[in-house]
Design an enzyme around this catalytic site. Structure first.
Site, PDB file in Angstrom:
ATOM      1  N   GLU A  41      56.257  20.681  -9.061  1.00  0.00           N
ATOM      2  CA  GLU A  41      55.798  19.436  -8.438  1.00  0.00           C
ATOM      3  C   GLU A  41      56.650  19.086  -7.216  1.00  0.00           C
ATOM      4  OE1 GLU A  41      53.182  17.395  -9.036  1.00  0.00           O
ATOM      5  OE2 GLU A  41      52.475  18.947 -10.401  1.00  0.00           O
ATOM      6  N   CYS A 200      37.204  18.060  -2.279  1.00  0.00           N
ATOM      7  CA  CYS A 200      37.312  16.823  -1.510  1.00  0.00           C
ATOM      8  C   CYS A 200      38.406  16.968  -0.451  1.00  0.00           C
ATOM      9  CB  CYS A 200      37.606  15.650  -2.452  1.00  0.00           C
ATOM     10  SG  CYS A 200      37.328  14.022  -1.727  1.00  0.00           S
TER      11      CYS A 200
END
Length: 358
Positions: A41, A200
């Protein structure tokens, strides 16, 4: 604005889509080990997956667990990070590992609230770790997910403002799964990330492949690329730096540590000067300038987030009589690759490993 209720089952559609179309091959998806998820992350912030894969593997080979990372010298951590950019991430990575060992016995806290108190872990990163590793029912709101949600809502405000952020966090929380959280939270969280990364997208989103098209205000209005509303960007600045590559008679390069704040903070670097006169005065202090070979290399541009650096390298080689300063060290080609160097400096040193003057 009044946020809509999740009457269309957004979470269920995202999870069903992810199970068929989502990414499932990435190495950090094959584990619920908080150390490995946290490492991925942090690396993925502002960095593409393709770039992170190699760094992730090398980090785990050298630092297989949080204790190994905590015990490592900071310079070694920065050296392995070199090239990933945004170097404050590496410094915080090291600090976080040390804090996890010192304050939590080497085990990452099991809640997003506690994770967010560690260095370098913001609210969204904490939510991702908690969802993936502990199945905690908490939202995330990284750049990809923010784009999905602002389009879903047709959100007309600047999402970076404090008030907008509160609304978006509330909306993100309202969409979370409510059942079978052990399986649902990791899949839903990954599904939102995958939607933002592959469907998206910022430009030319593939709305026809999106499981949320029936609920999406931006799609219904025929203007998905309007969202998120662009934030006001700081004006770009341009700076010109003189870079001094000092090579002694043994071919070693002189490297100094950058200040603790600012560009390339805490990294090793060749001496930097604001103008050629300052560089010349510095070289004159090193001894008999007539005995030193000078080569001016082609200037090049290094682009940072809000700044353009015009870099002008000058190579000075020879028998340097005086020690340049007490703030650095001579390193040979077998030594400087192991310390934290900014990517353009590393490339510059690679290019200047030329035969010494006869």
């Amino acid at each position: 604005m009044n946020l809509p209720k999740d009457e269309g089952g957004v979470a269920q559609r995202v999870m069903a889509w992810q199970a068929v179309h989502g990414r499932m091959h990435l190495p950090w998806q094959q584990t619920r080990d908080p150390y490995r998820v946290w490492l991925s992350e942090i690396m993925l912030q502002q960095t593409q997956v393709a770039t992170v894969l190699g760094y992730y593997a090398r980090f785990l080979e050298r630092f297989p667990d949080v204790r190994a990372l905590a015990q490592a010298p900071c310079d070694e951590v920065m050296g392995l990070w070199s090239g990933l950019g945004y170097y404050s991430r590496a410094r915080n990575l090291h600090r976080c590992a040390q804090q996890v060992v010192a304050e939590h016995g080497g085990a990452f806290p099991g809640s997003a609230e506690a994770l967010a108190r560690l260095p370098g872990i913001g609210r969204s990163t904490a939510g991702a770790i908690a969802a993936f590793c502990f199945s905690e029912r908490v939202p995330i709101l990284d750049a990809n997910v923010r784009r999905v949600l602002t389009r879903l809502l047709g959100f007309e405000k600047d999402p970076a403002s404090a008030g907008s952020a509160r609304l978006l966090w509330t909306f993100a929380g309202s969409l979370l799964p409510t059942q079978d959280l052990g399986n649902a939270m990791p899949r839903y969280t990954q599904g939102l990330m995958d939607l933002g990364a592959s469907v998206c997208t910022p430009r030319a989103p593939a709305c026809g492949a999106c499981p949320l098209d029936a609920s999406c205000v931006a799609f219904r209005n025929g203007a998905p690329e309007r969202y998120p509303v662009p934030a006001r960007r700081p004006s770009r600045r341009s700076e010109s730096w003189q870079l001094l590559v000092l090579r002694d008679a043994q071919g070693r390069v002189w490297l100094e540590r950058r200040p603790g704040t600012g560009i390339w903070a805490g990294m090793h670097c060749v001496p930097v000067f604001r103008d050629s006169a300052s560089l010349g005065a510095y070289v004159s202090s090193l001894g008999d300038a007539a005995q030193l070979a000078r080569q001016e290399l082609q200037a090049f541009l290094h682009v940072l987030t809000h700044r353009d650096l015009h870099l002008h390298p000058v190579v000075i080689s020879g028998d340097i009589a005086d020690r340049p300063s007490d703030a650095g060290q001579w390193l040979g080609a077998d030594g400087w690759p192991g310390v934290g160097l900014p990517a353009p400096i590393r490339k510059l040193l690679d290019a200047t490993q030329l035969p010494l003057p006869g």
